[in-house]
Design an enzyme around this catalytic site. Structure first.
Site, PDB file in Angstrom:
ATOM      1  N   ARG A 155     -21.691   7.389  -5.909  1.00 15.76           N
ATOM      2  CA  ARG A 155     -20.365   7.985  -6.050  1.00 15.76           C
ATOM      3  C   ARG A 155     -19.447   7.631  -4.884  1.00 15.76           C
ATOM      4  NH1 ARG A 155     -21.594  14.457  -5.540  1.00 15.76           N
ATOM      5  NH2 ARG A 155     -19.657  14.659  -4.389  1.00 15.76           N
TER       6      ARG A 155
ATOM      7  N   ARG B 159     -18.779  25.747  -1.802  1.00 16.53           N
ATOM      8  CA  ARG B 159     -19.778  24.837  -1.215  1.00 16.53           C
ATOM      9  C   ARG B 159     -20.143  25.419   0.146  1.00 16.53           C
ATOM     10  NH1 ARG B 159     -16.198  20.709  -3.822  1.00 16.53           N
ATOM     11  NH2 ARG B 159     -17.509  19.322  -5.062  1.00 16.53           N
TER      12      ARG B 159
ATOM     13  N   GLU C  77     -26.268  18.626 -12.815  1.00 16.51           N
ATOM     14  CA  GLU C  77     -25.704  17.437 -12.161  1.00 16.51           C
ATOM     15  C   GLU C  77     -26.678  16.270 -12.145  1.00 16.51           C
ATOM     16  OE1 GLU C  77     -24.396  18.470  -8.230  1.00 16.51           O
ATOM     17  OE2 GLU C  77     -26.107  19.742  -7.840  1.00 16.51           O
TER      18      GLU C  77
ATOM     19  N   CYS D 122     -17.585  22.246 -12.582  1.00 16.28           N
ATOM     20  CA  CYS D 122     -17.046  22.376 -11.217  1.00 16.28           C
ATOM     21  C   CYS D 122     -16.883  21.027 -10.541  1.00 16.28           C
ATOM     22  CB  CYS D 122     -17.913  23.300 -10.378  1.00 16.28           C
ATOM     23  SG  CYS D 122     -19.597  22.721 -10.197  1.00 16.28           S
TER      24      CYS D 122
ATOM     25  N   ASN E 263     -19.550  15.135 -10.610  1.00 16.39           N
ATOM     26  CA  ASN E 263     -19.581  14.075  -9.583  1.00 16.39           C
ATOM     27  C   ASN E 263     -20.977  13.473  -9.508  1.00 16.39           C
ATOM     28  OD1 ASN E 263     -17.071  15.166  -9.138  1.00 16.39           O
ATOM     29  ND2 ASN E 263     -17.701  16.339  -7.347  1.00 16.39           N
ATOM     30  N   ASP E 264     -21.961  14.339  -9.325  1.00 11.76           N
ATOM     31  CA  ASP E 264     -23.321  13.816  -9.261  1.00 11.76           C
ATOM     32  C   ASP E 264     -23.829  13.395 -10.633  1.00 11.76           C
ATOM     33  OD1 ASP E 264     -24.260  13.662  -6.589  1.00 11.76           O
ATOM     34  OD2 ASP E 264     -24.092  15.835  -6.484  1.00 11.76           O
TER      35      ASP E 264
ATOM     36  N   HIS F 174       0.819  -1.216   0.000  1.00  7.15           N
ATOM     37  CA  HIS F 174       0.000   0.000   0.000  1.00  7.15           C
ATOM     38  C   HIS F 174       0.845   1.254   0.000  1.00  7.15           C
ATOM     39  CE1 HIS F 174      -3.678  -2.335   1.619  1.00  7.15           C
ATOM     40  NE2 HIS F 174      -3.620  -2.309   0.306  1.00  7.15           N
TER      41      HIS F 174
HETATM   42  C1  PEP Z   1     -20.774  17.715  -8.330  1.00  5.77           C
HETATM   43  O1  PEP Z   1     -21.751  17.006  -8.057  1.00  5.77           O
HETATM   44  O2  PEP Z   1     -20.007  17.496  -9.287  1.00  5.77           O
HETATM   45  C2  PEP Z   1     -20.464  18.883  -7.488  1.00  5.77           C
HETATM   46  C3  PEP Z   1     -19.543  19.757  -7.846  1.00  5.77           C
HETATM   47  O3  PEP Z   1     -21.137  18.990  -6.323  1.00  5.77           O
HETATM   48  P1  PEP Z   1     -20.799  18.137  -5.005  1.00  5.77           P
HETATM   49  O4  PEP Z   1     -19.548  17.356  -5.276  1.00  5.77           O
HETATM   50  O5  PEP Z   1     -20.663  19.130  -3.898  1.00  5.77           O
HETATM   51  O6  PEP Z   1     -22.022  17.275  -4.863  1.00  5.77           O
HETATM   52 MG    MG Z   2     -23.203  17.705  -6.578  1.00  8.90          MG
END
Ligand code: PEP
Ligand code: MG
Length: 838
Positions: free
Chosen positions: A731, A567, A697, A768, A720-721, A460
């Site tokens: 996620r 955020r 998102e 973002c 991300n979402d 690791h």
């Molecule tokens: C996302 O979902 O990509 C995002 C920037 O918002 P968060 O990661 O805060 O959910």
């Molecule tokens: Mg998000």
């Protein structure tokens, strides 16, 4: 009454008929999801302490209180069902948080009639919230009076989970081939353990005449199951069939490597022909560096005379384990936040090892025989290392390093030593064997390279070193440890050599190579403060994602063109009361002030779902990420969003403040917030309107980008979402982490559609989510029409540099062809070919 460190009898906190949890008319309590416990339908008006202890939490709405008993059991006393909705009416709390209370002491008085009329049910609960450590057994299920014995609490044995397994029910057995690369080592074993713990049944793995319970990571690793070996799985209990299916899937689905991880350096063992002044080893992370050698020593213990007080030593070990668990917990939280997938998996395995019954039982048994906690812990780890070493699997032998890591950390906690080294920046650290937690510290201190007498390239610590780009060599032999502190050496990991007596010429050559590399970085950094223009002159704004004014200042220093995502949850979480309007205003103003003349995009609060706040009770949901989160909070608690908008309208200058709305799925939601903003502006006499943007998102938002862009000032893609909802993969799912890749062609198509929709209304699109910080994705995003990238502050210079080497026309052409590919891996491969990373 039987009250000692392990056992405790709780007295009835209320008078009335007793119910088992299963009979409570509330699905969450009834399911035992909150923990074991018991319920009473009360006939009196005062809640009393069921035992002596400390009040660790008092609900703001006065309907619930949590006590910690002296043996560590934590008890939630919850009056009535859904009583949180009464907002404190009818309740008077008689004690404060932090107070010590005695058994039977009145804690909470309430208006019986009023509460009974206004809430769903008066049935009240006593829940053991740390049921993983304790077990509750009802003493009676008849009516009780306050103070009568009600529940017996027993601390679980370390192997208690096993004893507790639900053994009524059939046994199901299956066979499966192990797909995990390298077999069942720590990370896959941790996944198996987690899977098994999702069921009540007792699950075991059987291989080569040996068996191990799935609760024990060490037991699982001890089976020495290799890749493609066939194992037998047996599950016994009421949910055995489902447990078996889940385990078979978990065992046969390879834990993929992290997609963004640096490719492992070739594992080459170089020829150990004697060469004066050179030690040969194995390259674990590539690189060429020079610097002074710095020796790091592990803790060694003096002889132990024995005859210690077992209770005292057990307590000391418990305290040390708790401290180390919490340290690892924060490392995990950081890794999660920064999306360091490998780091997260490794430290999650460490956390699981710390709870391993095999380790704890052995240590506790030695302590019971009078051994000091330090020696008992040390010996228990050494025994397990020995077991791993004898399995004949190099991969598993390397996992002993993780155990030694935990040995050192817990010893430091036991000895009260600070867990911190002072190593000069630029040093080359030499050690018998470094551990993953050593590595995190050393990399923060700016060391130039690492070398170890022992260790392997697949350990690791090697994975982490590669991830951090820190040159590292292992298996250099014990001569390494005889070298003089401070002598100048060259670590040529690429060639597997540690040069102990480099000539002045060699040293200067290596220094030059290092300098060239640093210079490239430094150049990127000096250029970071200039705008990023592509070769054909398109300006790409490179902003930063931040969560506080300190991070904003850091982003500005790194050359960010603005804040692309603030955020705001940072203001709302980890506290007992909501921030008021003024506190919010000054926090937002501080971020604006930290950014000079640059603009700041502030996202409205994105809590709800699984991010619950103590002071903001929201309904418990079956599928939190598909529930009331993000902008949907405005449906249930409009006053919270109004207050945040008011605070935002008070910052100055408003022209630099842009507001971003999370989790939008339809135009109505945007129009509603626009109307609220207008109404609040009139109310406050504000004539200027801040720009209002929408996060893309959710696939629905990407598909409706054209309609949204008609009413929004800008769009910002949260990859991300968007990945989570497009790929239908959690996620945060450890087993799916490497597949939640925003370079998937389906996501690229949604990004393309978002940019096309926005262009029709001449709106700009930013990204973002984490994809914006991935240099491999920069040309693709620009090619698809993105003009703002909001990245982590330290990466601003690197991403701007990447932008400056791109030709937009070419990016557009190639990106269109990427949309036709069939997987994220294919997209990544094509990007490496087209736009190699320097
Ligand atoms: C996302 O979902 O990509 C995002 C920037 O918002 P968060 O990661 O805060 O959910
Ligand atoms: Mg998000």
């Amino acid at each position: 009454m039987h009250n000692n460190n392990k056992e405790l009898t709780l007295s009835a906190p209320l008078s009335g008929p007793v119910l088992t949890l299963a009979k409570v008319p509330d699905p969450v309590f009834a399911s035992g999801a909150m923990g074991d416990g018991i319920a009473i339908d009360p006939l009196n008006d005062t809640l009393h302490a069921p035992c002596a202890g400390v009040v660790v939490h008092v609900a703001r709405t006065g309907h619930a209180i949590t006590l910690r008993a002296d043996n560590g059991a934590e008890l939630l006393l919850h009056l009535g069902l859904d009583t949180v909705e009464l907002q404190g009416e009818g309740f008077s709390m008689l004690v404060k948080e932090g107070a010590r209370v005695s058994n039977g002491q009145p804690l909470l008085r309430y208006d019986l009639d009023r509460v009974a009329q206004q809430c769903k049910s008066l049935v009240s609960l006593m829940i053991l919230t740390n049921s993983q450590d304790f077990q509750a057994r009802p003493i009676t299920l008849k009516s009780v009076k306050v103070g009568e014995p009600l529940l017996h609490i027993i601390r679980r044995q370390a192997s208690g989970a096993q004893a507790e397994a639900d053994l009524s029910g059939e046994t199901f057995v299956g066979h499966i081939r192990i797909a995990h690369r390298g077999g069942l080592h720590a990370r896959p074993a941790a996944l198996i353990r987690q899977t098994a713990q999702g069921f009540k049944s007792k699950s075991q793995l059987h291989f080569a005449g040996k068996s191990a319970i799935c609760d024990s990571l060490i037991g699982l690793m001890g089976l020495a199951v290799g890749e493609q070996d066939e194992v037998q799985v047996s599950c016994q209990g009421t949910d055995a069939e489902a447990a078996l299916q889940a385990l078979l899937i978990a065992l046969s689905t390879a834990l993929a490597e992290a997609p963004h991880a640096v490719a492992p350096a070739p594992v080459t063992r170089h020829n150990r022909t004697a060469e004066a002044g050179v030690l040969h080893g194995v390259c674990a992370a590539a690189g060429l560096v020079s610097g002074p050698l710095f020796r790091l020593n592990a803790i060694s213990l003096p002889m132990d005379a024995g005859s210690h007080d077992p209770a005292q030593q057990l307590h000391a070990l418990d305290t040390a384990l708790t401290a180390v668990r919490s340290e690892i917990g924060s490392t995990l939280a950081q890794a999660k936040k920064h999306k360091h997938i490998d780091e997260e998996a490794i430290f999650a395995a460490h956390l699981a090892l710390l709870e391993d019954p095999a380790l704890l039982d052995a240590a506790n048994a030695s302590i019971d025989r009078g051994m000091a906690a330090t020696h008992a812990w040390s010996q228990s780890i050494d025994q397990q290392c020995e077991v791993l070493a004898q399995l004949g699997s190099p991969l598993l032998a390397e996992r002993a390093n993780d155990l030694r890591d935990l040995k050192q950390r817990v010893l430091r906690a036991l000895l009260g030593e600070t867990w911190h080294y002072d190593v000069p920046a630029g040093a080359i650290v030499a050690a018998h064997e470094l551990t993953p937690s050593d590595l995190l510290q050393l990399s923060q201190q700016g060391v130039a390279g690492l070398c170890m007498a022992e260790g392997g390239a697949t350990s690791h610590v090697a994975i982490l070193a590669r991830g951090k780009g820190l040159p590292c060599m292992v298996a250099l032999g014990s001569t390494l440890l005889d070298q003089q502190q401070g002598q100048a050496v060259v670590l040529d990991a690429d060639s597997g050599r540690l040069e102990l007596l480099p000539t002045a010429e060699r040293l200067s050559q290596v220094r030059q190579a290092q300098l060239d590399h640093q210079q490239r970085r430094a150049e990127q950094q000096t250029q970071a403060h200039h705008p990023a223009l592509t070769l054909d002159g398109l300006h790409i704004e490179v902003a930063a994602n931040v969560a506080s004014s300190a991070e904003a200042a850091d982003a500005l220093a790194h050359g960010a063109d603005g804040v692309g995502l603030l955020r705001t949850e940072f203001l709302f979480v980890d506290r007992n009361t909501a921030p008021d309007e003024e506190e919010q205003r000054s926090a937002y103003q501080a971020v604006l002030d930290a950014m000079g003349e640059k603009s700041v995009i502030i996202r409205t609060i994105d809590v709800g779902g699984d991010k619950q706040l103590d002071y903001l009770p929201l309904p418990i949901e079956a599928n939190p990420v598909l529930g009331l989160r993000g902008i949907r909070l405005a449906q249930v608690r409009p006053e919270i969003l109004d207050q945040q908008l008011r605070a935002l309208l008070h910052v100055s200058p408003l022209s630099r403040c842009r507001i971003l709305l999370p989790m939008i799925t339809e135009v109505e939601e945007l129009l509603h917030i626009r109307q609220r903003l207008d109404a609040l502006c009139s109310e406050l006499g504000v004539s200027e309107r801040p720009q209002l943007g929408v996060m893309i998102e959710v696939p629905a938002a990407a598909l409706l980008a054209e309609q949204l862009a008609e009413h929004a000032d800008f769009l910002s893609i949260g990859t991300n979402d968007l990945s989570q909802y497009t790929l239908a993969m959690d996620r945060d799912h450890a087993g799916l982490a490497s597949r939640v890749d925003a370079m998937h062609p389906a996501l690229l198509r949604l990004i393309a559609q978002t940019c096309a929709g926005a262009a029709l209304h001449k709106r700009w699109v930013g990204v973002c989510g984490a994809l914006a910080s991935d240099p491999l994705a920069t040309p693709v995003l620009i090619g698809l029409g993105v003009s703002e990238l909001s990245v982590s502050p330290v990466q601003v210079g690197e991403i701007k540099d990447r932008v400056r080497h791109l030709d937009v026309a070419e990016c557009r052409r190639i990106s269109q062809s990427l949309l036709k590919l069939s997987s994220a891996a294919a997209v990544r491969h094509a990007c490496h070919q087209q736009w190699p990373l320097s």
